[in-house]
Scaffold this motif. Structure first.
Motif, mmCIF file in Angstrom:
data_model
loop_
_atom_site.group_PDB
_atom_site.id
_atom_site.type_symbol
_atom_site.label_atom_id
_atom_site.label_comp_id
_atom_site.label_asym_id
_atom_site.label_seq_id
_atom_site.Cartn_x
_atom_site.Cartn_y
_atom_site.Cartn_z
ATOM 1 N N SER A 98 0.828 -1.199 0.000
ATOM 2 C CA SER A 98 0.000 0.000 0.000
ATOM 3 C C SER A 98 0.866 1.254 0.000
ATOM 4 O O SER A 98 0.623 2.203 -0.754
ATOM 5 N N SER A 110 -10.257 -7.275 4.389
ATOM 6 C CA SER A 110 -8.946 -6.947 3.820
ATOM 7 C C SER A 110 -8.576 -7.849 2.652
ATOM 8 O O SER A 110 -8.103 -7.373 1.610
ATOM 9 N N MET A 119 -10.909 -7.318 -0.746
ATOM 10 C CA MET A 119 -10.696 -6.019 -1.390
ATOM 11 C C MET A 119 -9.279 -5.893 -1.953
ATOM 12 O O MET A 119 -9.074 -5.336 -3.035
ATOM 13 N N PHE A 120 -8.296 -6.423 -1.232
ATOM 14 C CA PHE A 120 -6.905 -6.327 -1.693
ATOM 15 C C PHE A 120 -6.697 -7.149 -2.957
ATOM 16 O O PHE A 120 -5.954 -6.743 -3.858
ATOM 17 N N ILE A 147 -9.120 -8.029 -5.276
ATOM 18 C CA ILE A 147 -9.861 -7.480 -6.411
ATOM 19 C C ILE A 147 -9.288 -6.131 -6.844
ATOM 20 O O ILE A 147 -8.990 -5.903 -8.023
ATOM 21 N N GLY A 148 -9.148 -5.220 -5.895
ATOM 22 C CA GLY A 148 -8.687 -3.877 -6.234
ATOM 23 C C GLY A 148 -7.191 -3.784 -6.431
ATOM 24 O O GLY A 148 -6.719 -3.224 -7.428
ATOM 25 N N GLY A 149 -6.423 -4.330 -5.481
ATOM 26 C CA GLY A 149 -4.974 -4.196 -5.550
ATOM 27 C C GLY A 149 -4.363 -4.930 -6.725
ATOM 28 O O GLY A 149 -3.689 -4.341 -7.581
ATOM 29 N N ILE A 187 -6.479 0.417 -7.327
ATOM 30 C CA ILE A 187 -5.478 0.073 -6.320
ATOM 31 C C ILE A 187 -5.805 0.745 -4.992
ATOM 32 O O ILE A 187 -5.651 0.147 -3.919
ATOM 33 N N GLY A 228 -8.338 -1.302 -3.272
ATOM 34 C CA GLY A 228 -7.786 -2.528 -2.709
ATOM 35 C C GLY A 228 -6.939 -2.300 -1.473
ATOM 36 O O GLY A 228 -6.940 -3.115 -0.537
ATOM 37 N N CYS A 229 -6.216 -1.179 -1.445
ATOM 38 C CA CYS A 229 -5.332 -0.905 -0.307
ATOM 39 C C CYS A 229 -6.075 -0.305 0.882
ATOM 40 O O CYS A 229 -5.549 -0.299 2.005
ATOM 41 N N THR A 285 0.780 -8.911 -5.152
ATOM 42 C CA THR A 285 -0.414 -8.443 -4.439
ATOM 43 C C THR A 285 -1.425 -9.564 -4.264
ATOM 44 O O THR A 285 -1.999 -9.739 -3.178
ATOM 45 N N ALA A 306 -2.820 -11.233 -0.707
ATOM 46 C CA ALA A 306 -4.261 -11.246 -0.422
ATOM 47 C C ALA A 306 -4.731 -12.647 -0.042
ATOM 48 O O ALA A 306 -5.527 -12.816 0.897
#
Length: 393
Positions: A15, A71, A74-75, A77-79, A102, A105-106, A168, A172
């Motif tokens: 992050s 955490s 989301m990390f 999918i988004g990160g 990102i 996700g972070c 990443t 996750a």
């Protein structure tokens, strides 16, 4: 530290990396896809704004379903997804989309750690644990400086981003399997962040939280590279080296201010002293913007150290939070902290565009650094009227 906390700390390392790596990639992205400093300022602002906007729902999720699912999902999918989109970017707006993903996700990873620390550990050690987490997380800041420059030179920026997407996703998955949710607090499904916002004692703390990280994040995460390039004609290696020094200073600051909370009884005094020193440091940077790379590096480092009062501000505020709203409380603080950076990152791009046409490079960055310093000074003045928060013992 158990495996779950380790996985969250590693996620936080990434992050920190993601919020700062654009500074050293600026020349490559400008050549490759035509992304200007203003484009990257906007993309960086998107990261922070999306990150900030997610804090309120994340607070609800932490209190209601816990940090593990919040955490890890989301990390992933988004990160990981955002890093992959970045790797495929062919236009500046693609970078903004990727940075927004990102940021999504972070958004939960640090607050998931803080939620666990606040719920499962003694109150007196919260700031120390939070500071250690931030200090380790700043390895990401360090990695986004000279090491990132070397990786881009060796593998290209697209190849480097694909590797980051893979890393990443692995972290996750580790968080999904190893993070353990604390026992739910009684009444965790009731109440809302509005209960906290109705407390007048919180507002001066929220304001200093909003500007505390602005100069350090703005300079390290975005403007250091263009400034050194345009004012001093610095090479990529020099930019990487200077940002590395600032990253190390930012990490050191977390190891300084966190433990101070156990030594000095007045949290307000710690926060105010650190941020006033930050105002002085960024003010000197504005005055001596055209002096030398060495002096700028020293002042960057001082700004970085002084920006590390974040954990003591959270420790100060959480003394006023009820237990069942702890998740919503820490994420409210993070909303103001990261949201403030996002707002000022975007505004800094407007300031740069507004003055760069009529001023030379040195004068332009004097205005820009003065803008950051004025924001921090205003926060210090308001915070000086806050009620003190003492270590709970």
């Amino acid at each position: 530290m158990n495996a779950g906390i380790v996985s969250l700390v590693l996620a936080y390392v990434l992050s920190q990396f993601y919020r700062a790596f654009l500074a050293v990639m600026s020349p490559e992205l400008q050549i490759s896809i035509g992304a200007t400093p203003a484009d990257l300022a906007a993309a960086s602002g998107v990261w922070f704004l999306v990150f900030a906007c997610m804090q309120i729902p994340i607070g609800e999720l932490l209190d209601r379903i816990g940090p593990r699912l919040t955490s890890s999902v989301m990390f992933a999918i988004g990160g990981a997804g955002g890093a992959a989109v970045f790797a495929m970017a062919s236009a500046p707006w693609h970078i903004s989309v990727a940075m927004g993903m990102i940021g999504f996700g972070c958004a939960p990873v640090l607050m998931a750690s803080y939620y666990i620390f606040a719920r499962a550990y003694a109150p007196a050690v919260f700031a120390t644990l939070a500071g250690v987490t931030l200090g380790i997380g700043n390895l990401g800041n360090i990695g986004s400086s000279l090491p990132m420059t070397m990786a881009v030179e060796a593998f290209g920026w697209r190849g480097t981003m694909w590797a980051l997407a893979a890393a990443t996703l692995i972290i996750a998955v580790a968080a999904f399997f190893f993070v353990r949710d604390p026992e739910r607090a009684e009444g965790s499904a009731s109440g809302s962040v509005l209960v906290l916002l109705k407390k007048p004692v919180i507002w001066p703390i929220l304001l200093i939280m909003m500007v505390n990280y602005v100069p350090a994040a703005g300079i390290r995460g975005l403007w250091a590279g263009p400034y050194l390039d345009q004012v001093f004609g610095a090479t990529a290696a020099t930019i990487g080296g200077v940002t590395l020094v600032m990253s190390i200073a930012m990490a050191a600051g977390n190891f300084i201010f966190g433990p101070l909370d156990r030594i000095i009884p007045s949290r307000k005094a710690i926060v105010l002293a650190g941020n006033v020193a930050g105002v002085v440091s960024v003010g000197l940077l504005a005055v001596f913007a055209g002096h030398s790379v060495f002096l700028s590096a020293v002042l960057f480092a001082l700004v970085g150290v002084c920006g590390a009062t974040f954990v003591v501000i959270i420790a100060h505020a959480k003394t006023f939070f009820p237990e069942h709203l702890m998740g919503r409380g820490v994420t409210l603080l993070n909303l103001f902290g990261i949201g403030g950076v996002g707002i000022f990152q975007s505004l800094s791009g407007r300031v740069y565009n507004g003055v760069s046409g009529g001023l030379g490079p040195v004068d332009t960055y004097q205005v820009l650094f003065g803008f950051f310093g004025a924001a921090l000074l205003f926060g210090c003045v308001v915070y000086a009227f806050s009620r003190d928060g003492r270590n709970e013992g």
